[in-house]
Each structure stands twice: as structure tokens, then as C-alpha cells.
Write a protein that holds these residues in place. Structure first.
Motif, PDB file in Angstrom:
ATOM      1  N   ILE A 164       1.056  -1.214  -0.164  1.00 19.47           N
ATOM      2  CA  ILE A 164      -0.071   0.091  -0.201  1.00 19.47           C
ATOM      3  C   ILE A 164       0.814   1.172  -0.097  1.00 19.47           C
ATOM      4  O   ILE A 164       1.670   1.575   0.912  1.00 19.47           O
ATOM      5  N   GLY A 165       0.739   2.031  -1.011  1.00 17.17           N
ATOM      6  CA  GLY A 165       1.237   3.281  -1.015  1.00 17.17           C
ATOM      7  C   GLY A 165       0.379   4.487  -1.003  1.00 17.17           C
ATOM      8  O   GLY A 165      -0.715   4.313  -1.687  1.00 17.17           O
ATOM      9  N   ALA A 166       0.587   5.343   0.024  1.00 18.03           N
ATOM     10  CA  ALA A 166      -0.499   6.464   0.134  1.00 18.03           C
ATOM     11  C   ALA A 166       0.228   7.773   0.139  1.00 18.03           C
ATOM     12  O   ALA A 166       1.180   7.653   1.037  1.00 18.03           O
ATOM     13  N   VAL A 167      -0.245   8.846  -0.474  1.00 19.59           N
ATOM     14  CA  VAL A 167       0.357  10.214  -0.271  1.00 19.59           C
ATOM     15  C   VAL A 167      -0.782  11.049  -0.236  1.00 19.59           C
ATOM     16  O   VAL A 167      -1.487  10.937  -0.939  1.00 19.59           O
ATOM     17  N   ARG A 168      -0.280  12.036   0.484  1.00 20.75           N
ATOM     18  CA  ARG A 168      -1.581  13.296   0.460  1.00 20.75           C
ATOM     19  C   ARG A 168      -0.641  14.393   0.063  1.00 20.75           C
ATOM     20  O   ARG A 168       0.245  15.097   0.339  1.00 20.75           O
ATOM     21  N   VAL A 169      -1.245  14.868  -1.274  1.00 19.09           N
ATOM     22  CA  VAL A 169      -0.489  16.201  -1.814  1.00 19.09           C
ATOM     23  C   VAL A 169      -1.542  17.428  -1.831  1.00 19.09           C
ATOM     24  O   VAL A 169      -3.021  16.943  -2.682  1.00 19.09           O
ATOM     25  N   GLY A 181      -3.896  18.381   0.068  1.00 19.18           N
ATOM     26  CA  GLY A 181      -5.100  17.633   0.718  1.00 19.18           C
ATOM     27  C   GLY A 181      -5.836  16.806  -0.101  1.00 19.18           C
ATOM     28  O   GLY A 181      -6.859  16.330   0.390  1.00 19.18           O
ATOM     29  N   VAL A 182      -5.287  16.176  -1.147  1.00 23.30           N
ATOM     30  CA  VAL A 182      -5.771  15.083  -1.888  1.00 23.30           C
ATOM     31  C   VAL A 182      -4.866  14.167  -1.674  1.00 23.30           C
ATOM     32  O   VAL A 182      -3.763  13.785  -1.589  1.00 23.30           O
ATOM     33  N   LEU A 183      -5.595  12.634  -1.382  1.00 24.73           N
ATOM     34  CA  LEU A 183      -5.217  11.259  -0.988  1.00 24.73           C
ATOM     35  C   LEU A 183      -5.151  10.654  -2.304  1.00 24.73           C
ATOM     36  O   LEU A 183      -6.134  10.345  -2.627  1.00 24.73           O
ATOM     37  N   TRP A 184      -3.680  10.196  -2.616  1.00 20.96           N
ATOM     38  CA  TRP A 184      -3.772   9.241  -3.682  1.00 20.96           C
ATOM     39  C   TRP A 184      -3.238   7.968  -3.208  1.00 20.96           C
ATOM     40  O   TRP A 184      -2.328   7.899  -2.203  1.00 20.96           O
ATOM     41  N   VAL A 185      -3.917   6.705  -3.547  1.00 19.25           N
ATOM     42  CA  VAL A 185      -3.586   5.625  -3.204  1.00 19.25           C
ATOM     43  C   VAL A 185      -3.418   4.579  -3.947  1.00 19.25           C
ATOM     44  O   VAL A 185      -4.136   4.382  -5.089  1.00 19.25           O
ATOM     45  N   THR A 186      -2.407   3.754  -3.771  1.00 17.78           N
ATOM     46  CA  THR A 186      -2.098   2.411  -4.618  1.00 17.78           C
ATOM     47  C   THR A 186      -2.065   1.456  -3.699  1.00 17.78           C
ATOM     48  O   THR A 186      -1.361   1.259  -2.756  1.00 17.78           O
ATOM     49  N   VAL A 187      -3.123   0.188  -4.126  1.00 21.63           N
ATOM     50  CA  VAL A 187      -2.867  -0.991  -3.264  1.00 21.63           C
ATOM     51  C   VAL A 187      -2.772  -1.975  -4.139  1.00 21.63           C
ATOM     52  O   VAL A 187      -3.431  -2.372  -5.170  1.00 21.63           O
ATOM     53  N   PHE A 188      -1.605  -2.908  -3.923  1.00 25.71           N
ATOM     54  CA  PHE A 188      -1.275  -3.867  -4.830  1.00 25.71           C
ATOM     55  C   PHE A 188      -1.496  -5.215  -4.080  1.00 25.71           C
ATOM     56  O   PHE A 188      -0.732  -5.688  -2.951  1.00 25.71           O
ATOM     57  N   PHE A 189      -2.379  -6.037  -4.335  1.00 23.40           N
ATOM     58  CA  PHE A 189      -2.476  -7.457  -3.803  1.00 23.40           C
ATOM     59  C   PHE A 189      -1.880  -8.519  -4.398  1.00 23.40           C
ATOM     60  O   PHE A 189      -1.699  -8.225  -5.889  1.00 23.40           O
ATOM     61  N   TYR A 190      -1.326  -9.622  -3.749  1.00 24.09           N
ATOM     62  CA  TYR A 190      -0.758 -10.837  -4.597  1.00 24.09           C
ATOM     63  C   TYR A 190      -0.681 -11.861  -3.616  1.00 24.09           C
ATOM     64  O   TYR A 190      -1.097 -11.872  -2.558  1.00 24.09           O
ATOM     65  N   ASN A 191      -0.399 -13.205  -4.387  1.00 29.80           N
ATOM     66  CA  ASN A 191      -0.104 -14.358  -3.672  1.00 29.80           C
ATOM     67  C   ASN A 191       0.349 -15.092  -4.453  1.00 29.80           C
ATOM     68  O   ASN A 191       0.391 -15.301  -5.857  1.00 29.80           O
TER      69      ASN A 191
END
Length: 154
Positions: free
Chosen positions: A137-142, A144-154
């Protein structure tokens, strides 16, 4: 003499801790502002999974640094986009079978973004995929806006 020096050091450490604890949240350093949304996203993801009788996913911190870079790239471009080749970007040297990626942006909270993910069929499918055991999970707030990447794997 040694005892008084130790006591003085303990007092200074306690006073420093009290002062740091009284500072605003962002004053603790960059890690507090970068890990909190990531941690909240992990909690929200796992809450959605456990609410559907699925086991929790485990956070991969190293891959999360890559996910954060992706989120920052989206923020800099002011545009949502998926990782061009996740197998090479995230999974180099990792034994894997399945992967999925959710990307999102909100002017609100992690809870708002998780609700939007759960309302979207493909995003919900990634969150509730029974095979996924790990997540980055990568999250940045720039601005006031929150940008998120959620990478799932198995």
C-alpha cells in the motif's frame, strides 16, 4: 556522580518525550504522514475482508515503498493510472500466482476511498479475492488530496 548523570539523562529523555508528544502530528517527521494513511488503508482493507469471512492480508513494507512511488507519480501527473508492468515492478524475485491493483484518489478520507472501492465491482473483487494473502500500500496526500495504490498478490 554516575548516578546523577544517569538521572539527568533520564529526566532530559522524559522531558523530550513529553515535548514531542505535545507537538502537532506532522511534527514527528515524514514517516508519520506517510505511514498513517497506509496503515488506515490496511485496516480498512482487512476490515472489509473480515466482514466477508476472509482472512487478513499481510503488508509488505518493501513493496509498499514502490506503491508509494506509484501514488506519488499519479499525484504529480494529477491522473490515476495503473502500474504498467506489475510483475516486473513489484514481483521481481517473488513466487506469485495472482495479483491485482486498486488505485484511487479522494479529497476525503481513507474510509471514503474504501467505500468507493467496495462500491466498484473490479475494486471490490480485488479486495475480496480469496487467494490474496499479501498487499503493498502506497499513500500520499498532496495539497489535501489522498492518492492511493493498493497492490494485492499471492
Amino acid at each position: 556522580m554516575v548516578r546523577s548523570t544517569v538521572l539527568r539523562m533520564a529526566l532530559v529523555a522524559a522531558l523530550g518525550g513529553a515535548i514531542l508528544g505535545a507537538l502537532p502530528t506532522g511534527a514527528h517527521g515524514a514517516t508519520s504522514t506517510t505511514t498513517r494513511p497506509r496503515h488506515r488503508m490496511l485496516l480498512a482493507t482487512n476490515a472489509s475482508r473480515t466482514n466477508h469471512d476472509l482472512r487478513k492480508v499481510w503488508l509488505n513494507a518493501t513493496m509498499s515503498d514502490l506503491a508509494r512511488k506509484h501514488s506519488l507519480a499519479m499525484a504529480n501527473a494529477d491522473s490515476l493510472f495503473h502500474t504498467s508492468d506489475p510483475a516486473k515492478y513489484y514481483l521481481k524475485g517473488v513466487n506469485w500466482h495472482y495479483w491485482g491493483e486498486n488505485v484511487g484518489v479522494t479529497g476525503g478520507t481513507v474510509r471514503d476511498l474504501q467505500a468507493a472501492f467496495m462500491a466498484s465491482t473490479p475494486h471490490r473483487a480485488n479486495i475480496l479475492h480469496t487467494s490474496f494473502r499479501h498487499v503493498a500500500i502506497g499513500a500520499v496526500r498532496v495539497d489535501g488530496v489522498l492518492w492511493v495504490t493498493v497492490f494485492f498478490y499471492n
